[in-house]
Design a protein around this motif. Structure first.
Motif, PDB file in Angstrom:
ATOM      1  N   TYR A   1       0.779  -1.233   0.000  1.00 55.55           N
ATOM      2  CA  TYR A   1       0.000   0.000   0.000  1.00 55.55           C
ATOM      3  C   TYR A   1       0.814   1.288   0.000  1.00 55.55           C
ATOM      4  O   TYR A   1       0.254   2.373  -0.149  1.00 55.55           O
ATOM      5  CB  TYR A   1      -0.963   0.009   1.190  1.00 55.55           C
ATOM      6  CG  TYR A   1      -1.861  -1.203   1.238  1.00 55.55           C
ATOM      7  CD1 TYR A   1      -2.692  -1.520   0.171  1.00 55.55           C
ATOM      8  CD2 TYR A   1      -1.847  -2.049   2.354  1.00 55.55           C
ATOM      9  CE1 TYR A   1      -3.511  -2.640   0.219  1.00 55.55           C
ATOM     10  CE2 TYR A   1      -2.663  -3.164   2.405  1.00 55.55           C
ATOM     11  CZ  TYR A   1      -3.492  -3.450   1.333  1.00 55.55           C
ATOM     12  OH  TYR A   1      -4.292  -4.561   1.379  1.00 55.55           O
ATOM     13  N   ALA A   2       2.135   1.191   0.160  1.00 58.58           N
ATOM     14  CA  ALA A   2       2.961   2.397   0.071  1.00 58.58           C
ATOM     15  C   ALA A   2       3.192   2.799  -1.376  1.00 58.58           C
ATOM     16  O   ALA A   2       3.660   3.907  -1.656  1.00 58.58           O
ATOM     17  CB  ALA A   2       4.297   2.178   0.773  1.00 58.58           C
ATOM     18  N   ALA A   3       2.855   1.908  -2.301  1.00 59.72           N
ATOM     19  CA  ALA A   3       2.961   2.199  -3.732  1.00 59.72           C
ATOM     20  C   ALA A   3       1.623   2.730  -4.245  1.00 59.72           C
ATOM     21  O   ALA A   3       0.603   2.658  -3.557  1.00 59.72           O
ATOM     22  CB  ALA A   3       3.356   0.941  -4.495  1.00 59.72           C
ATOM     23  N   LYS A   4       1.602   3.222  -5.465  1.00 64.75           N
ATOM     24  CA  LYS A   4       0.344   3.647  -6.062  1.00 64.75           C
ATOM     25  C   LYS A   4      -0.480   2.412  -6.419  1.00 64.75           C
ATOM     26  O   LYS A   4       0.068   1.323  -6.656  1.00 64.75           O
ATOM     27  CB  LYS A   4       0.585   4.511  -7.294  1.00 64.75           C
ATOM     28  CG  LYS A   4       1.394   3.859  -8.398  1.00 64.75           C
ATOM     29  CD  LYS A   4       1.659   4.855  -9.525  1.00 64.75           C
ATOM     30  CE  LYS A   4       2.501   4.217 -10.630  1.00 64.75           C
ATOM     31  NZ  LYS A   4       2.762   5.173 -11.730  1.00 64.75           N
ATOM     32  N   VAL A   5      -1.779   2.576  -6.460  1.00 68.59           N
ATOM     33  CA  VAL A   5      -2.680   1.437  -6.645  1.00 68.59           C
ATOM     34  C   VAL A   5      -2.348   0.646  -7.903  1.00 68.59           C
ATOM     35  O   VAL A   5      -2.360  -0.595  -7.897  1.00 68.59           O
ATOM     36  CB  VAL A   5      -4.145   1.920  -6.682  1.00 68.59           C
ATOM     37  CG1 VAL A   5      -5.081   0.757  -7.011  1.00 68.59           C
ATOM     38  CG2 VAL A   5      -4.539   2.549  -5.355  1.00 68.59           C
ATOM     39  N   SER A   6      -2.025   1.340  -8.981  1.00 69.80           N
ATOM     40  CA  SER A   6      -1.746   0.658 -10.249  1.00 69.80           C
ATOM     41  C   SER A   6      -0.492  -0.199 -10.200  1.00 69.80           C
ATOM     42  O   SER A   6      -0.262  -1.031 -11.096  1.00 69.80           O
ATOM     43  CB  SER A   6      -1.629   1.682 -11.386  1.00 69.80           C
ATOM     44  OG  SER A   6      -0.542   2.568 -11.142  1.00 69.80           O
ATOM     45  N   ALA A   7       0.337  -0.038  -9.163  1.00 68.60           N
ATOM     46  CA  ALA A   7       1.587  -0.793  -9.048  1.00 68.60           C
ATOM     47  C   ALA A   7       1.486  -1.945  -8.046  1.00 68.60           C
ATOM     48  O   ALA A   7       2.469  -2.666  -7.845  1.00 68.60           O
ATOM     49  CB  ALA A   7       2.728   0.131  -8.641  1.00 68.60           C
ATOM     50  N   TYR A   8       0.333  -2.130  -7.420  1.00 69.53           N
ATOM     51  CA  TYR A   8       0.203  -3.182  -6.402  1.00 69.53           C
ATOM     52  C   TYR A   8       0.597  -4.553  -6.942  1.00 69.53           C
ATOM     53  O   TYR A   8       1.346  -5.296  -6.304  1.00 69.53           O
ATOM     54  CB  TYR A   8      -1.238  -3.255  -5.886  1.00 69.53           C
ATOM     55  CG  TYR A   8      -1.660  -2.159  -4.936  1.00 69.53           C
ATOM     56  CD1 TYR A   8      -0.785  -1.153  -4.527  1.00 69.53           C
ATOM     57  CD2 TYR A   8      -2.963  -2.128  -4.429  1.00 69.53           C
ATOM     58  CE1 TYR A   8      -1.185  -0.157  -3.662  1.00 69.53           C
ATOM     59  CE2 TYR A   8      -3.372  -1.144  -3.558  1.00 69.53           C
ATOM     60  CZ  TYR A   8      -2.494  -0.152  -3.174  1.00 69.53           C
ATOM     61  OH  TYR A   8      -2.908   0.828  -2.312  1.00 69.53           O
TER      62      TYR A   8
END
Length: 247
Positions: free
Chosen positions: A41-48
């Motif tokens: 969750y520390a990344a952007k949603v598109s990178a999960y």
């Protein structure tokens, strides 16, 4: 049962593969466990998905199954049965806001504290183990409901701690100055955790491990250097006083 924490300054060290610098520590920390949940969750949603795939690849040598927490319908319920949680790096503000929205803060704190869930963090994920995210290096790109995080330890950590280059002409504040500003307002020890190192907590025992020394800051005390292998269990016994006027 004792709580078990592995708190990495970083996931990737220069000229080494993802988590390669901490492989022996990972084997010891997992202690035969073959399944973990990963919080991207520390990344952007598109990178999960891609972030989780990177972690899955890193854990292949350990024969460990990695499940992205974002892929389950009820994350809090999943964590009630989980054995290991790995919270990855990225932006600490984005991470904390999402963890709050998913309502997983209390279940993680309770299960880790009771020795039922092993917690591994890297960078922002290591920040989340502290009482507050206030010693992060990140910009507040979103606004969490409060700065309070998991509180699995009683002191603060500054991951990716950097000493100022001796030949630098940069006139902005150094990392040390920022931490000293924090200590002006909060009487809480801060561990400046340099890249390549980590903290390993086993119940009432805390040790500095890894490749580099750490710098510990305390109010009205000169910063002190500690080499890998140092016993830092004394940090767990110190009281912490935060400025409660902050969120």
């Amino acid at each position: 049962m004792e709580d078990n924490l592995l708190l990495l300054s970083n996931s990737q060290t220069h000229n080494m593969g993802f988590l390669e610098h901490a492989r022996e520590a990972l084997v010891e920390f997992l202690d035969g466990r073959r399944s973990i949940y990963f919080a991207p969750y520390a990344a952007k949603v598109s990178a999960y998905d891609s972030y989780t795939a990177t972690i899955q690849e890193a854990f292949k040598p350990f024969n460990v199954t990695v499940t992205g927490l974002h892929t389950v319908d009820r994350p809090a319920a999943a964590l009630r049965d989980a054995e290991v949680l790995f919270v990855g790096g990225g932006n600490s503000f984005r991470l904390l806001k999402t963890l709050q929205q998913l309502d997983v803060i209390n279940v993680v704190r309770e299960r880790v504290t009771h020795g039922e869930l092993r917690y591994m963090g890297s960078s922002a994920g290591t920040n989340m183990s502290c009482p507050s995210l206030r010693t992060t290096n990140d910009m507040p790109i979103v606004q969490p409901a409060s700065f309070a995080s998991f509180g699995l330890i009683s002191f603060q950590i500054n991951p990716h701690y950097q000493d100022p280059p001796t030949d630098s002409t940069h006139m902005g504040e150094t990392r040390e100055q920022r931490i000293l500003e924090f200590l002006d307002e909060n009487d809480v020890p801060v561990v400046g955790l340099r890249e390549g190192s980590w903290l390993r907590k086993r119940g009432a025992s805390l040790a500095l491990e890894g490749l580099t020394a750490a710098r510990i800051f305390r109010r009205n005390t000169a910063p002190q250097e500690y080499k890998p292998g140092s016993d830092l269990s004394w940090l767990l016994t110190l009281p912490a006083t935060f400025d409660q006027s902050q969120p």
